[in-house]
Scaffold this motif. Sequence first.
Motif, PDB file in Angstrom:
ATOM      1  N   ASN A 199       0.836  -1.196   0.000  1.00  0.00           N
ATOM      2  CA  ASN A 199       0.000   0.000   0.000  1.00  0.00           C
ATOM      3  C   ASN A 199       0.875   1.252   0.000  1.00  0.00           C
ATOM      4  O   ASN A 199       1.898   1.293   0.686  1.00  0.00           O
ATOM      5  N   VAL A 200       0.438   2.258  -0.750  1.00  0.00           N
ATOM      6  CA  VAL A 200       1.071   3.576  -0.695  1.00  0.00           C
ATOM      7  C   VAL A 200       0.018   4.564  -0.222  1.00  0.00           C
ATOM      8  O   VAL A 200      -0.991   4.779  -0.907  1.00  0.00           O
ATOM      9  N   ASN A 201       0.227   5.099   0.976  1.00  0.00           N
ATOM     10  CA  ASN A 201      -0.743   6.012   1.593  1.00  0.00           C
ATOM     11  C   ASN A 201      -2.146   5.418   1.595  1.00  0.00           C
ATOM     12  O   ASN A 201      -3.140   6.080   1.294  1.00  0.00           O
ATOM     13  N   GLY A 202      -2.194   4.135   1.925  1.00  0.00           N
ATOM     14  CA  GLY A 202      -3.476   3.448   2.066  1.00  0.00           C
ATOM     15  C   GLY A 202      -4.049   2.882   0.784  1.00  0.00           C
ATOM     16  O   GLY A 202      -5.058   2.170   0.824  1.00  0.00           O
ATOM     17  N   LYS A 203      -3.450   3.156  -0.368  1.00  0.00           N
ATOM     18  CA  LYS A 203      -3.941   2.649  -1.642  1.00  0.00           C
ATOM     19  C   LYS A 203      -3.096   1.464  -2.086  1.00  0.00           C
ATOM     20  O   LYS A 203      -1.870   1.563  -2.176  1.00  0.00           O
ATOM     21  N   GLU A 230       5.142   4.087 -10.936  1.00  0.00           N
ATOM     22  CA  GLU A 230       4.010   4.636 -11.681  1.00  0.00           C
ATOM     23  C   GLU A 230       2.684   4.385 -10.963  1.00  0.00           C
ATOM     24  O   GLU A 230       1.900   5.314 -10.739  1.00  0.00           O
ATOM     25  N   LEU A 231       2.441   3.102 -10.581  1.00  0.00           N
ATOM     26  CA  LEU A 231       1.192   2.805  -9.885  1.00  0.00           C
ATOM     27  C   LEU A 231       1.207   3.323  -8.456  1.00  0.00           C
ATOM     28  O   LEU A 231       0.227   3.918  -7.989  1.00  0.00           O
ATOM     29  N   GLY A 232       2.306   3.085  -7.754  1.00  0.00           N
ATOM     30  CA  GLY A 232       2.374   3.448  -6.345  1.00  0.00           C
ATOM     31  C   GLY A 232       2.571   4.935  -6.118  1.00  0.00           C
ATOM     32  O   GLY A 232       1.799   5.569  -5.390  1.00  0.00           O
ATOM     33  N   PHE A 233       3.598   5.498  -6.744  1.00  0.00           N
ATOM     34  CA  PHE A 233       3.957   6.892  -6.487  1.00  0.00           C
ATOM     35  C   PHE A 233       3.328   7.860  -7.490  1.00  0.00           C
ATOM     36  O   PHE A 233       3.449   9.082  -7.327  1.00  0.00           O
ATOM     37  N   GLY A 234       2.691   7.329  -8.519  1.00  0.00           N
ATOM     38  CA  GLY A 234       1.997   8.187  -9.480  1.00  0.00           C
ATOM     39  C   GLY A 234       2.904   9.038 -10.341  1.00  0.00           C
ATOM     40  O   GLY A 234       2.504  10.113 -10.810  1.00  0.00           O
TER      41      GLY A 234
END
Length: 322
Positions: A199-203, A230-234
């Motif tokens: 999870n990154v910040n709950g996502k 890309e998916l985690g940190f956007g």
Amino acid sequence: MFKKLVYFVVTAVLVFSLLQISAFAKDSTITVNPGQIFNIFDYLKDVGDKLTVIYSGDNSKVIYKVLAKGTDEKGDYILCETTGEPNWNNDPPSQQKFYLPYVPHKIGTVTYTTKDGQVTEDMLSVKYATDDVQVLGYLEGLYTDVNVISIDKVNGIPIRQTQYWYFANFLPQSEREYLASRFIDGTAFEWPSIFYTINVNGKQIHYEQYGAMPYVKNGRMMIPYRALFELGFGLPENQVIWNGDDYSVTVIKGNTTIKLKIGDKTAYINGKPYILDTAPELKLDRTFVPLRFVSEGLGYKVEWIPDSGQRAGWGTVNITGD
């Protein structure tokens, strides 16, 4: 006349309610020889059922009576009042829960290929896992079996056409044999695992979208870099740069630039060298990088939470920060 009618109705209701408990309850008696095993659920099923067990060795008795039925975290049970005869100490009746044996059910079929040919078999449920989790567990078991060459179908559908398509990406057989040789106490963390929740910040990061699963090597979790960046940190593609000439990955976030190279334990943050425990690797046409190093290098906090049941290969990674 009215009073008689009311009396009749009340009496009928009382009698019927008692019938539900007593008239339809079973009262069984069995004799058990020394060493003989019996199944209490062959005799006790409903509230009010009674079983007298006579032990032939000394003619003693144990009497069970069902007080209630229920379900808790261990499963379905009957609550019995238990008394023994003779009762030399005049002990009061005790109460005891008896849990119904778990009956596995079919949750699907899987077809896979071994060196000896193709096999189709049923997948059966287990007591403490949902069907969805058990299917994943079954497929991962096959995925990490060195004797399995490929997983072909799930419920008769080619696996690449199912939600489990990433289990069709098999490691080269030489590497599978190498990993199998490293099993210790039934575990080998270098096998890719779908049971890591990241999870990154709950996502949650759905890294399976990239056709590859994380694994742990030398105590470090390795993850496909695009899934994390890309998916985690956007981060956009122009901040996650792959260089095919020197097999390096460069990631840029704010004022921080990290560069890693396949097979090289030296990484760079803003040009400063750092020595890694585990070098980035290329597997299944995916580049894997050490999750904690790159996350903390970009200013995030990383927390590993192992599975509460201590199941190998299960756990959650929480990444927090801006």
